[in-house]
Write an enzyme that holds these catalytic residues in place. Structure first.
Site, mmCIF file in Angstrom:
data_model
loop_
_atom_site.group_PDB
_atom_site.id
_atom_site.type_symbol
_atom_site.label_atom_id
_atom_site.label_comp_id
_atom_site.label_asym_id
_atom_site.label_seq_id
_atom_site.Cartn_x
_atom_site.Cartn_y
_atom_site.Cartn_z
ATOM 1 N N ASP A 58 0.833 -1.198 0.000
ATOM 2 C CA ASP A 58 0.000 0.000 0.000
ATOM 3 C C ASP A 58 0.874 1.257 0.000
ATOM 4 O O ASP A 58 0.378 2.373 -0.081
ATOM 5 C CB ASP A 58 -0.998 0.010 1.152
ATOM 6 N N ASP A 97 -0.655 -6.287 0.258
ATOM 7 C CA ASP A 97 -1.193 -5.619 1.440
ATOM 8 C C ASP A 97 -2.714 -5.541 1.376
ATOM 9 O O ASP A 97 -3.289 -5.241 0.311
ATOM 10 C CB ASP A 97 -0.667 -4.181 1.530
ATOM 11 N N LYS A 125 -0.985 -9.517 3.365
ATOM 12 C CA LYS A 125 -0.255 -8.946 4.503
ATOM 13 C C LYS A 125 -1.155 -7.978 5.244
ATOM 14 O O LYS A 125 -1.804 -7.117 4.629
ATOM 15 C CB LYS A 125 1.022 -8.235 4.047
ATOM 16 N N GLU A 194 9.310 -4.190 10.794
ATOM 17 C CA GLU A 194 9.782 -2.912 10.255
ATOM 18 C C GLU A 194 10.275 -2.012 11.370
ATOM 19 O O GLU A 194 9.581 -1.801 12.365
ATOM 20 C CB GLU A 194 8.676 -2.205 9.469
#
EC number: 2.1.2.11
Length: 280
Positions: A58, A97, A125, A194
């Site tokens: 995204d 995503d 995801k 992340e």
């Protein structure tokens, strides 16, 4: 004149990467590469470079649409770009995503996952922690493999108050471990970390059997991902610490885009990227 047909830029068919492939790589202590991609031509270039996995992120909201965050992206955007990528690449495992608020309820999650899987994704995801356990379980039980994105989750940027490193305190690290345990127990096929400290990402990678992808999470995760535009040096804002420009890097001998993808792929495979310079 020769009767031979002219050479083609179409690569030889390669065995598609599957979740079983990634699990085998993890078991053997080998790494795999991942890049974001949003359209067919770059997807084809990634196949030429042997990129193992592709994420239709995204992040397209920011790098393609010019938005200030990922929040405006909708499911139909993800469907459209997934269809484009799938047309250009038959080798990589395709992750997609589910965008902001598209999996807020189990019904929403099923509808959104159905749309992107039918567009050609192999894995969806979603961002969050233990609160996603029921969603992970329901999707997995219905044939939808799930990657759970933890640490800095861009869809929650307004909750975090900006793009900040996560898991720096003992309490945050403990919570991340609990969240990982919950979603793996619920059936998550992959984890993505992340912007977490490298030692914490290493601990997560060693604790769980599922492959772990890192971005800004050190060199010890099972796979690495970068946003394609970032690793080509196409910046619309100051690049994050974990970004490296592979288009101009010395390891890119051809100094072209396929060469950049190859240089990134080899650096990941050899654990030459990320370095401490690109980690927290």
């Amino acid at each position: 004149m020769s009767d031979q047909a002219p050479s083609s830029i179409t690569p030889k068919p390669k065995a598609p990467i599957t979740l079983s492939t990634l699990n085998k790589l993890k078991a053997e202590g080998k790494t795999f590469s991942c890049l974001t991609c949003y359209e067919a031509s770059f997807a084809h270039a990634m196949q030429l470079a042997d990129i193992d996995t592709i994420l239709i992120g995204d992040s397209l909201g920011m790098v393609v649409q010019g938005q200030s965050s990922t929040l405006p992206v909708g499911v139909q955007d993800m469907v459209y770009h997934t269809q484009n990528v799938v047309r250009g690449n038959s080798h990589a495992l395709i992750l997609c995503d589910l965008p902001f608020m598209s999996y807020a309820t189990l019904s929403d999650a099923i509808t959104s996952a159905k749309a992107v899987m039918q567009a050609g994704a192999n894995v969806v995801k979603i961002e969050g922690g233990s609160e996603l356990s029921d969603t992970v379980k329901v999707l997995t039980n219905n044939g939808v493999p799930v990657c759970v994105h933890l640490g800095l989750t861009p869809q929650s940027v307004n909750v975090f108050g900006g793009y900040k490193v996560q898991g720096k305190t003992d309490a945050q690290a403990d919570k991340l471990m609990r969240d990982c345990t919950a979603v793996v127990n619920a059936g998550a096929s992959l984890l993505l970390l992340e912007c977490v400290p490298a030692p914490l990402a290493k601990a997560v990678t060693e604790r769980f059997d599922v492959p772990v992808i890192g971005i800004g999470a050190g060199v010890d995760t099972d796979g690495q991902v970068l946003v394609m535009h970032d690793m080509l040096g196409i910046y619309t804002r100051k690049p994050a610490k974990f970004v490296k420009n592979f288009l101009t890097d010395d390891s890119n001998q051809t100094k072209d885009i396929v060469g950049a993808f190859k240089a990134y792929h080899h650096a990941v495979k050899q654990r030459a990227f990320p370095t401490k310079q690109h980690s927290f």
